[in-house]
Scaffold this active site. Structure first.
Site, mmCIF file in Angstrom:
data_model
loop_
_atom_site.group_PDB
_atom_site.id
_atom_site.type_symbol
_atom_site.label_atom_id
_atom_site.label_comp_id
_atom_site.label_asym_id
_atom_site.label_seq_id
_atom_site.Cartn_x
_atom_site.Cartn_y
_atom_site.Cartn_z
ATOM 1 N N ASP A 148 37.227 30.667 41.051
ATOM 2 C CA ASP A 148 37.164 32.033 40.556
ATOM 3 C C ASP A 148 35.712 32.503 40.442
ATOM 4 O OD1 ASP A 148 38.516 34.343 39.749
ATOM 5 O OD2 ASP A 148 39.791 33.263 38.340
ATOM 6 N N GLU A 183 37.064 35.890 44.566
ATOM 7 C CA GLU A 183 36.135 36.856 43.950
ATOM 8 C C GLU A 183 36.721 38.272 44.030
ATOM 9 O OE1 GLU A 183 33.937 39.206 46.256
ATOM 10 O OE2 GLU A 183 35.897 38.701 47.041
ATOM 11 N N TRP A 184 38.030 38.364 44.324
ATOM 12 C CA TRP A 184 38.850 39.582 44.243
ATOM 13 C C TRP A 184 38.500 40.649 45.272
ATOM 14 C CZ3 TRP A 184 35.420 39.147 39.816
ATOM 15 C CH2 TRP A 184 35.723 38.035 39.024
ATOM 16 N N GLY A 185 37.851 40.242 46.366
ATOM 17 C CA GLY A 185 37.617 41.164 47.467
ATOM 18 C C GLY A 185 36.500 42.153 47.273
ATOM 19 N N ASP A 206 43.733 41.123 40.708
ATOM 20 C CA ASP A 206 44.992 40.436 40.435
ATOM 21 C C ASP A 206 46.204 41.356 40.618
ATOM 22 O OD1 ASP A 206 43.306 38.419 39.720
ATOM 23 O OD2 ASP A 206 43.882 38.366 37.613
#
Length: 402
Positions: A148, A183-185, A206
């Site tokens: 993460d 890293e959520w894009g 998320d």
């Protein structure tokens, strides 16, 4: 003769070394079950063992769900040698013993850390201890690391540096460990994550247990919001390098917790089925997060559909391309290894509608036998298809040329 023999031995060595270099981890999108959406950080080894048992008993392992991923909350700090340790109350037997248990069920074990000093939930993370933690994970027989990026800088350069450092540590660990970059894009990892050593990378924030984000709130994505980002990234996916659209929320029905935050009130079974269809045709990892121990029949039907899973796991490794894109209709086309083609037709509208399409409009010439993968039957033959599509339904077909 001796010269020939030495040349032969050297050739064998080069071939073996080349084979090792060319080994692909995650040749198809990973499948499994993850702790986060159901348990958050309130996890215990007993729950994970029960889930492993249930994955076998329900047929999930047989269907291809062969990972269990321990998400955030397992950590118990570091010992006097700075080795990361599991929380002794949550994992009294230790992670290695848990790995042995799930491996005995035919399931691989994944674990979680963060490229900062603390994880998203505030537990011990791996920044500055990459090689030490990678060796620890390998000694526990871990098969996958979700890494993460909470509490880390916003720039891309630091992310590339930190993820590369952990991927190199994993390679040196002596064990094959699939590396999931999370890293959520926000730093467009599809441009750099594979080169940094990632085998898959999250493309969005998320997922929440809802169809669409109806607010302006960040990090409140529903299925449609994630779809519209991930669908544009088909060119970056392939064996060992996947666009990760985040977890399946199938069967959660608005359960309080991470997926229930920010408007995650749950969805209909039709909408859950759409997520399964869309994630499958986009070659996203299929990571269930529901209570496998207590699944109703619609949830089983959705998660265990082997014909749909086969589209996701097709060895050619192509992510579908969205060929039709408007406010009502999306149509996706995914070539398959045996020369057949998967086609998904999504009705984004709030009402049921009729739809017709000629296969030539999708670049598919000739006549096709059309198999509906949810109805498990042939529903047409020819150069086109027409039918009724329910609100938020996704028709998923497999086309065979005739």
């Amino acid at each position: 003769m001796r010269k020939f023999f030495l040349l032969f031995v050297f050739s064998l060595y080069v071939c073996a070394a080349s084979g090792q270099q060319q080994k692909t981890l995650a040749p198809t999108p990973p499948m499994g079950w993850m702790t986060w959406n159901f348990f958050a950080d309130n996890i215990h080894e007993k729950d994970i063992r029960e889930m492993a048992d249930a994955m076998v008993a329900t047929g999930m392992v047989e269907a291809g769900y062969d990972y269990i991923f321990i998400d955030d909350g397992w950590q118990g700090g570091r010992d006097n040698r700075n080795n990361i340790i599991a929380d002794p109350k949550k994992f009294p037997s230790g992670i290695k013993a848990l790995a042995e248990y799930v491996h005995g069920k035919g399931i691989k074990l994944g674990i979680y850390s963060d490229a900062a000093q603390l994880t998203c939930a505030g537990y011990t993370a791996s920044l500055g201890f990459e090689e030490q933690d990678a060796k620890t994970f390998a000694s526990w027989d871990i098969d996958y690391l979700k890494y993460d990026y909470c509490h880390a800088p916003k720039d891309s350069a630091t992310a590339v540096e930190r993820y590369t450092k952990m991927s190199e540590a994993l390679r040196k660990s002596g064990r094959d460990i699939v590396f999931g970059i999370c890293e959520w894009g926000q730093r467009e990892p599809w441009h750099w994550a594979a080169e940094a050593g990632g085998h898959l990378w999250r493309t969005t924030y998320d997922v929440r247990d809802k169809w669409k984000n109806l607010s302006d709130q960040e990090n409140a994505e529903g299925i449609i919001d994630i779809l519209d980002i991930n669908a544009e990234l088909h060119a970056y996916a392939g064996p060992g390098r996947w666009n990760d659209a985040d977890m399946l929320v199938v069967g959660l029905y608005g359960k309080p917790g991470p997926s229930g935050d920010l408007g995650g009130i749950g969805m209909t079974d039709t909408e859950y089925q759409s997520q399964m269809s869309l994630w499958s045709i986009m070659a996203s990892p299929l990571i269930a997060t529901n209570d496998v121990r207590n699944m109703n029949e619609p949830t089983k039907r959705i998660l265990l559909n082997k014909e749909v899973i086969a589209v996701n796991q097709d060895p050619l490794g192509k992510q579908a391309e969205r060929k039709v894109k408007n406010d009502t209709w999306n149509v996706f086309v995914k070539p398959l290894e045996n020369g057949e083609v998967a086609v998904a037709i999504l009705n984004r509208d709030g009402k049921s509608k009729n739809y017709s399409i000629k296969w030539a409009e999708l670049g598919l010439d000739g006549k096709y036998e059309v198999r509906d993968l949810w109805e498990h039957k042939t529903v047409g033959k020819g150069k086109s298809w027409k039918g009724r599509v329910q609100s938020h339904e996704t028709k998923l077909f497999r086309l065979k040329k005739i």
